[in-house]
Design a protein around this motif. Structure first.
Motif, PDB file in Angstrom:
ATOM      1  N   SER A 251       0.831  -1.195   0.000  1.00  0.00           N
ATOM      2  CA  SER A 251       0.000   0.000   0.000  1.00  0.00           C
ATOM      3  C   SER A 251       0.868   1.248   0.000  1.00  0.00           C
ATOM      4  CB  SER A 251      -0.911   0.013   1.228  1.00  0.00           C
ATOM      5  OG  SER A 251      -1.681   1.188   1.264  1.00  0.00           O
TER       6      SER A 251
ATOM      7  N   ASP B 267      -1.347   7.051   1.650  1.00  0.00           N
ATOM      8  CA  ASP B 267      -2.427   7.882   1.161  1.00  0.00           C
ATOM      9  C   ASP B 267      -2.242   9.341   1.545  1.00  0.00           C
ATOM     10  OD1 ASP B 267      -3.461   5.629   0.192  1.00  0.00           O
ATOM     11  OD2 ASP B 267      -5.049   5.390   1.679  1.00  0.00           O
TER      12      ASP B 267
ATOM     13  N   ASN C 126     -10.933  -5.944   3.797  1.00  0.00           N
ATOM     14  CA  ASN C 126     -11.364  -5.683   5.179  1.00  0.00           C
ATOM     15  C   ASN C 126     -10.688  -6.599   6.191  1.00  0.00           C
ATOM     16  OD1 ASN C 126     -12.684  -8.167   4.896  1.00  0.00           O
ATOM     17  ND2 ASN C 126     -14.661  -7.222   4.445  1.00  0.00           N
TER      18      ASN C 126
ATOM     19  N   TYR D  78      -7.469  -2.511  -5.441  1.00  0.00           N
ATOM     20  CA  TYR D  78      -7.908  -1.305  -4.755  1.00  0.00           C
ATOM     21  C   TYR D  78      -9.046  -1.614  -3.793  1.00  0.00           C
ATOM     22  CZ  TYR D  78      -5.295   1.793  -7.888  1.00  0.00           C
ATOM     23  OH  TYR D  78      -4.294   2.446  -8.566  1.00  0.00           O
ATOM     24  N   ARG D  79      -9.203  -0.734  -2.830  1.00  0.00           N
ATOM     25  CA  ARG D  79     -10.382  -0.745  -1.981  1.00  0.00           C
ATOM     26  C   ARG D  79     -11.119   0.566  -2.208  1.00  0.00           C
ATOM     27  NH1 ARG D  79      -8.717  -1.595   3.965  1.00  0.00           N
ATOM     28  NH2 ARG D  79     -10.977  -1.367   4.211  1.00  0.00           N
TER      29      ARG D  79
ATOM     30  N   LYS E 283     -12.690   3.776  -1.092  1.00  0.00           N
ATOM     31  CA  LYS E 283     -12.647   4.695   0.036  1.00  0.00           C
ATOM     32  C   LYS E 283     -13.965   5.446   0.170  1.00  0.00           C
ATOM     33  CE  LYS E 283      -9.957   8.619   1.829  1.00  0.00           C
ATOM     34  NZ  LYS E 283      -8.785   9.508   1.549  1.00  0.00           N
ATOM     35  N   SER E 284     -14.514   5.899  -0.956  1.00  0.00           N
ATOM     36  CA  SER E 284     -15.810   6.571  -0.948  1.00  0.00           C
ATOM     37  C   SER E 284     -16.417   6.485  -2.332  1.00  0.00           C
ATOM     38  CB  SER E 284     -15.673   8.036  -0.524  1.00  0.00           C
ATOM     39  OG  SER E 284     -14.994   8.786  -1.514  1.00  0.00           O
TER      40      SER E 284
ATOM     41  N   GLU F 221     -13.596   7.081  -5.117  1.00  0.00           N
ATOM     42  CA  GLU F 221     -12.233   7.252  -4.621  1.00  0.00           C
ATOM     43  C   GLU F 221     -11.659   5.894  -4.265  1.00  0.00           C
ATOM     44  OE1 GLU F 221     -11.308  10.455  -1.878  1.00  0.00           O
ATOM     45  OE2 GLU F 221     -13.359  11.205  -2.115  1.00  0.00           O
TER      46      GLU F 221
ATOM     47  N   THR G 278      -8.225   3.570  -3.120  1.00  0.00           N
ATOM     48  CA  THR G 278      -6.898   3.556  -2.514  1.00  0.00           C
ATOM     49  C   THR G 278      -6.317   2.154  -2.646  1.00  0.00           C
ATOM     50  OG1 THR G 278      -7.823   3.042  -0.326  1.00  0.00           O
ATOM     51  CG2 THR G 278      -7.475   5.360  -0.865  1.00  0.00           C
TER      52      THR G 278
ATOM     53  N   ASN H 109      -4.992  -1.461  -2.101  1.00  0.00           N
ATOM     54  CA  ASN H 109      -5.311  -2.480  -1.102  1.00  0.00           C
ATOM     55  C   ASN H 109      -4.024  -3.199  -0.712  1.00  0.00           C
ATOM     56  OD1 ASN H 109      -6.253  -4.645   0.409  1.00  0.00           O
ATOM     57  ND2 ASN H 109      -7.096  -5.735  -1.374  1.00  0.00           N
TER      58      ASN H 109
ATOM     59  N   PRO I 153      -3.195   6.057  -5.571  1.00  0.00           N
ATOM     60  CA  PRO I 153      -4.626   6.282  -5.360  1.00  0.00           C
ATOM     61  C   PRO I 153      -5.236   6.875  -6.636  1.00  0.00           C
ATOM     62  CG  PRO I 153      -3.340   7.157  -3.526  1.00  0.00           C
ATOM     63  CD  PRO I 153      -2.363   6.785  -4.597  1.00  0.00           C
TER      64      PRO I 153
ATOM     65  N   THR J 178      -8.892   8.686  -8.268  1.00  0.00           N
ATOM     66  CA  THR J 178     -10.249   9.217  -8.149  1.00  0.00           C
ATOM     67  C   THR J 178     -10.892   9.185  -9.525  1.00  0.00           C
ATOM     68  OG1 THR J 178      -9.707  10.677  -6.282  1.00  0.00           O
ATOM     69  CG2 THR J 178     -11.684  11.203  -7.555  1.00  0.00           C
TER      70      THR J 178
END
Length: 525
Positions: free
Chosen positions: A31, A34, A112, A200-201, A203-204, A212, A214, A216, A229, A231
């Motif tokens: 990772s 961020d 997670n 990626y995970r 974020k929003s 968004e 970020t 993983n 990252p 967007t």
């Protein structure tokens, strides 16, 4: 939801092979920080239907899925053969091509922190078949009979019929693995969360606006290098995205700028400085599909043939798309094994007299009135208007065009609400089958009501061939039948252009006709 390839020779092939092996090391993704890494901002006019893989079979959703979720297999840049991702290895275990087994990599976890096991893989496929969403990828898994989890690390698929394309299919968004503890088994998950194990995970997420992403740090698979990252910004139409790009408020734009922008940039003109243009091979086609439900004015094949004989593809590609697309005369596009010119052979040029004779011979009184639906990403208003003008100029048709929002549009054609509708189709995987089984096979994803026993038999026969070139003649025969029965009319095909600031690298790998959108390959120079 989705390939044309350039093959390397000589020394270039060695370099390509080295790049492929470098990308398939199976190393753990580290990772990035961020707090320090500045996101790469990517603009697109794609639409995401849902964040749940059981409920989407469209390019915009799958583009995002390929970054958030992991599949057992994937495609490396420049390759047409699936390679292991969540799996350590996969293979057919019988000569009949009806049993397919995968062993998982060790130590897999979701972003997670939950363990990813064979149980999650089985659960992910089972729920697609159980939910049977009209907008879901079920049609792609039509040959799948059952899935078994043999301990924590082995998954066995049993197929209804031999299917050499099955490894390709599970390398797509249809093979996305979800966390069985967080996704309902019998319905789609609501909300704006996505729990996968991809590079990626999430974020929003704001539907229709932004996603968004970020890196993983728990990812283990084919991608061996951390991405920045990202967007993603979603735009309602190409003109809005073009305005934002001209201000350089995004770093990259992909699918789709207005035709005038694309024509200027792809022609070699460099009026704008400080940019990169990546021309990527793509199997992206536009079709006019027909709804063959009872009472439809286009149910009679003579009407559909008359429409096919009247359409002027050259005018469409020249006047609407400014020659950024090429006329398409077959179900399978140029550059894909099995391509023919079946529609050109039968309807070589727009000819209203042929259309008139077809209707007269069938006892059909002109004008034939029908409705044509379209949506963002499925066609432009200019394109629908051009088709209307072409058909009505013959005096044989009266066409009512209607714009429908994307989600309503999907539901509408799934329910047989439209007499005709325009749709874009992007290759799910690099094989001719991706343009045949989902579009004209039994239970096709167009929900058109079209079924032909000859086509079904030929599809099944082609899927029995482990050497994919062995199905070429079968696919050519299918296309002759399609040109005769006209459940759809192919209109055009195009390449994909990715425009970026010259400070961004990796755009040449972003998309290549395998259905993947490799956001993790984007970097800064």
């Amino acid at each position: 939801m989705r390939g044309i390839r350039r093959r390397t020779r000589g020394g270039a092939a060695v370099v390509a092979t080295a790049l492929i092996w470098a990308g398939l090391s199976g190393c753990s993704l580290v990772s990035s920080d961020d707090g320090e890494a500045r996101p790469v901002t990517v603009g697109t006019t794609d639409t995401v239907t849902t964040l749940d893989p059981a409920g989407a079979y469209d390019a915009g959703s799958w583009a995002l899925f390929g970054n958030l979720y992991q599949s057992l297999l994937t495609f490396a840049p420049g390759t047409t053969t699936p390679v292991p991702d969540a799996a350590d290895n996969c293979r057919f275990t019988d000569e009949a091509l009806r049993t397919y087994t995968c062993r998982l990599r060790e130590g897999l976890t979701f972003a997670n922190g939950h363990d990813l096991t064979a149980r999650d893989v089985k659960f992910s496929f089972d729920r697609i078949l159980r939910i049977r969403s009209d907008q879901g990828p079920g049609p792609l898994l039509s040959t799948l009979k059952s899935v078994a989890a043999d301990g924590p690390g082995t998954v066995t698929f049993r197929l209804r019929s031999p299917d050499a394309t099955f490894p390709f299919k599970i390398a797509t968004g249809a093979g996305s693995i979800v966390d069985s503890s967080l996704y309902p088994a019998d319905r789609l998950r609501s909300g704006d969360a996505a729990d996968g194990s991809g590079p990626y995970r999430l974020k929003s997420y704001a539907a229709g606006a932004t996603a968004e992403l970020t890196p993983n740090g728990r990812y283990r698979g084919a991608v061996g290098k951390a991405g920045l990252p990202v967007t993603v910004r979603y735009f309602g139409d190409p003109a809005k995205m073009s305005a934002v790009w001209k201000r350089r408020d995004v770093d990259v734009v992909s699918r789709q700028l207005p035709p005038a922008d694309t024509a200027r940039l792809s022609s070699g003109s460099r009026a704008e400085h400080g940019l990169r243009v990546a021309e990527n091979a793509s199997a992206n086609i536009r079709i006019l599909a027909f709804g063959l439900h009872d009472g439809s004015p286009v149910k009679n094949v003579a009407v559909r043939r008359a429409v096919a004989a009247a359409i002027d593809r050259t005018g469409l590609t020249r006047d609407v798309h400014l020659r950024t697309v090429e006329p398409l005369y077959s179900l399978i596009p140029q550059g894909v094994s099995g391509h023919t010119t079946s529609f050109y052979d039968r309807y070589p040029k727009p000819d209203p007299e042929i259309s008139r004779d077809l209707l007269r011979a069938a006892g059909i009184t002109a004008p034939v009135r029908f409705r044509l639906a379209y949506s963002k990403g499925a066609a432009t208003g200019e394109e629908a208007a051009m088709l209307k003008r072409q058909l009505e100029a013959t005096g044989l048709f009266e066409v009512e065009t209607r714009y429908v929002e994307w989600k309503e549009f999907q539901k509408g054609y799934a329910q047989g609400a439209y007499d005709a509708f325009c749709l874009s189709w992007i290759a799910d995987y690099p094989d001719a089958d991706t343009f045949v089984s989902p579009l004209v096979g039994p239970g096709n994803t167009l929900h058109s009501g079209y079924a032909d026993d000859r086509v079904t038999r030929l599809i099944r026969e082609a899927q029995r061939s482990n050497r994919r070139e062995g199905g070429t003649e079968l696919y050519r025969t299918i296309q002759k039948i399609v040109a005769d029965e006209v459940p759809l009319v192919p209109l055009w095909q195009k390449k994909e252009y990715v425009i970026s600031k010259d400070s961004v690298s990796g755009t040449q790998y972003l998309s290549d006709g395998t259905g993947l959108w490799r956001l993790w390959r984007l970097g800064r120079i």
